[in-house]
Design a protein around this motif. Sequence first.
Motif, PDB file in Angstrom:
ATOM      1  N   SER A 342       0.869  -1.174   0.000  1.00  0.00           N
ATOM      2  CA  SER A 342       0.000   0.000   0.000  1.00  0.00           C
ATOM      3  C   SER A 342       0.906   1.223   0.000  1.00  0.00           C
ATOM      4  N   THR A 343       0.675   2.119  -0.943  1.00  0.00           N
ATOM      5  CA  THR A 343       1.527   3.297  -1.046  1.00  0.00           C
ATOM      6  C   THR A 343       0.683   4.560  -1.150  1.00  0.00           C
ATOM      7  N   ASN A 344       1.201   5.636  -0.593  1.00  0.00           N
ATOM      8  CA  ASN A 344       0.551   6.942  -0.653  1.00  0.00           C
ATOM      9  C   ASN A 344       1.527   7.945  -1.247  1.00  0.00           C
ATOM     10  N   ALA A 345       1.084   8.677  -2.275  1.00  0.00           N
ATOM     11  CA  ALA A 345       1.911   9.688  -2.928  1.00  0.00           C
ATOM     12  C   ALA A 345       1.233  11.047  -2.807  1.00  0.00           C
ATOM     13  N   TYR A 346       1.992  12.024  -2.337  1.00  0.00           N
ATOM     14  CA  TYR A 346       1.461  13.376  -2.173  1.00  0.00           C
ATOM     15  C   TYR A 346       2.534  14.362  -2.631  1.00  0.00           C
ATOM     16  N   ALA A 347       2.141  15.324  -3.465  1.00  0.00           N
ATOM     17  CA  ALA A 347       3.060  16.380  -3.896  1.00  0.00           C
ATOM     18  C   ALA A 347       2.266  17.646  -4.149  1.00  0.00           C
ATOM     19  N   GLU A 348       2.908  18.762  -3.935  1.00  0.00           N
ATOM     20  CA  GLU A 348       2.254  20.062  -4.115  1.00  0.00           C
ATOM     21  C   GLU A 348       3.225  21.056  -4.725  1.00  0.00           C
ATOM     22  N   MET A 349       2.677  22.148  -5.212  1.00  0.00           N
ATOM     23  CA  MET A 349       3.497  23.208  -5.789  1.00  0.00           C
ATOM     24  C   MET A 349       2.960  24.560  -5.336  1.00  0.00           C
TER      25      MET A 349
END
Length: 679
Positions: A342-349
């Motif tokens: 189970s993986t969670n990916a989060y990115a913002e700019m």
Amino acid sequence: MKRTIIIFALLAACLDSVAQEDHEAWLDSIESKTYIGMEILLDEVELSRKRNENESAAYGFYKNNPLNSTEEVLSRLSGISMIRRGNYAWEPTINGLSSGQINVSIDGMRMFGACTDKMDPVSSYVEPNNLESIVIEKGGGGSAHGSTVGGAVDFKLKRPKFNSTLSGSLNSRYESVSQGVSQSAAFTYGRDRFAIRMNAGWRSYQDYTDGTGQEVYYSGYKKLNYSLSGTFRTPGENLLGFDLLLDDARDIGYPGLPMDVAYAKAKIGAVNYTIFNPTSWIQQIELKAYANKVDHLMDDSKRIDVPVRMDMPGRTHTYGGFAQVSMQRGNHYIQTKLDGYSTNAYAEMTMFIPNELDMFMLTWPDVYRHDIGWYISDRWQALTQLAATFSFRAEHAITQMKSEMGRNQFTVFGFEQADFEINQMVLNSGLNLKYSWSKQWTGQLGINYGERLPSVSEVFGFYLYNNFDGFDYVGSPDILKEKSTQLTASVKYQPGDKLEFDVSGFHYWFDDYIIGYIDGSLDAMTIGAQGTKVYTNIDGVTFSGFDARVLYSPWKNLQMLYSLKATYATDGNGQALPLIPPLKNNLTLVTTVRGIKIQAEGEWALAQNRVSPETGERATAAYQLLHLRASKKWDLDRINLDFSMGIENLLDINYREHLDWGGVLRPGRNLYASLKVGF
């Protein structure tokens, strides 16, 4: 699919046509790996135990210095090319396929980079000093590590040894081209029931100079890597082990990109339990649980020519495990594996616009993927000369966008709430025949069918700027899984210890190939971008290529290694696909004079004029390089010394490789020296 059925039928007919005869015991000369697999040993102790002199020369080619980076080792492997955006964290490709098309794992552990611009591939979080070997599986043969169309790279960690006294090594290296310093230390200790190994490494590199003598700005970096591994032997003679790896890189420059990286950090932990011979026909059961966390921050605070300042942090968290069983029933060697993660990916700019409100958006809008898969392979020794390996994998994944803000971002494209949870089933299967005409000649023929899941960026990526072609990219929640039918063949000739020759070829057909195409209805978000591309599926894509290797020792004091690799790829209209490397070859000569090992290397690449006009890809000129190396070992009473030095790019050639982004030139002449102290 019809193409796959026809080729499978032909292979089955070949197998069925062989007359049945008494089965013999397993032959040591027949490998249990599936097609086309290779393992490169990086541990000198294991190498000396398992390999002959010719393969020791190959080791000197793959790892020609104790403090080579993981990327430098990978770049020399058969079928591997590296996408280079800077002097750090090159991205591996297998036969021209990269990123979500291949699996990169550490000791079977799934892990995902936290950068939307692919500036932190998994390979950047391990050091050769951590590793015993690197296992390469090409095409669908890598499906033991997850669904794939391109193959797999698995980094095998070094294990501590039982019943060993306290031993270790200290390494130090200096490079002139970047005033770079690399240092590492390793210690191991083992008793009858317990063994432990500790490892640490440090790298500090300044901006390097290219072949014209010009400084390549924003190409330096600093990195700290350390690990701890332990193994316990239980009363039942089974093994309980643990691994902990920490990697912390900072102040990383990327001259091929408009942004640098303030930090890229990873924490990796695992526990495993191995049971040996629980029954007469089950040889081994391995159970493993793991977790890893990656944090990454892109920023441009050190750039002086940016119109708008930006920060782009990202993170991934992954938890997983697997149970793997190896067994033998008669002449069938069977491996089966149940795995999940189970993986969670989060990115913002965030854009800091002068005299205006800051602009904020989610580029990976809190995406979760839950995945479970089952793999089985059966290697059947049909005859003394003939072995057949069948493999199959089924995998199910749920991909969800959790962020309400992210969902609102995508609704402007007409997507509804139901589109933000995606259920997909992917299948991989393969059949490989291996036939030995004699002790000297061996051939293989294989067919694989592969499917792979779209990556997080391809599904839910939101305005990800790609500096290679100058476009923003947007994901498609309705994108289809990528599919490939693959035909592979190889021949190996080894008349003795003095000569080894092998050549392999491949041809891949793709359906629903995933690529970004221009959408004229969407405006670009990034200042200076040429437009916006949306990920979509196309048919008719093909990849073809070959690689060859010759190991030859005309006499005891001279070894030669020659390698050659090439890839050719087109879309459905016959146009070139981007980032396909040209034909490249290497020649290495190794000899020893009065105890001094001398190694000369020649490296050649043809020009790549077959480029993708739609991406603005530029042609690359041919180049020829020469490297010289020398090393000397001293075995003293309590310690041993290994001193090496060399000159890379001896002629100070001004060049770049085709997969290098931004037209950035490679380093010029580099003098290095290193010292290893073992005890």
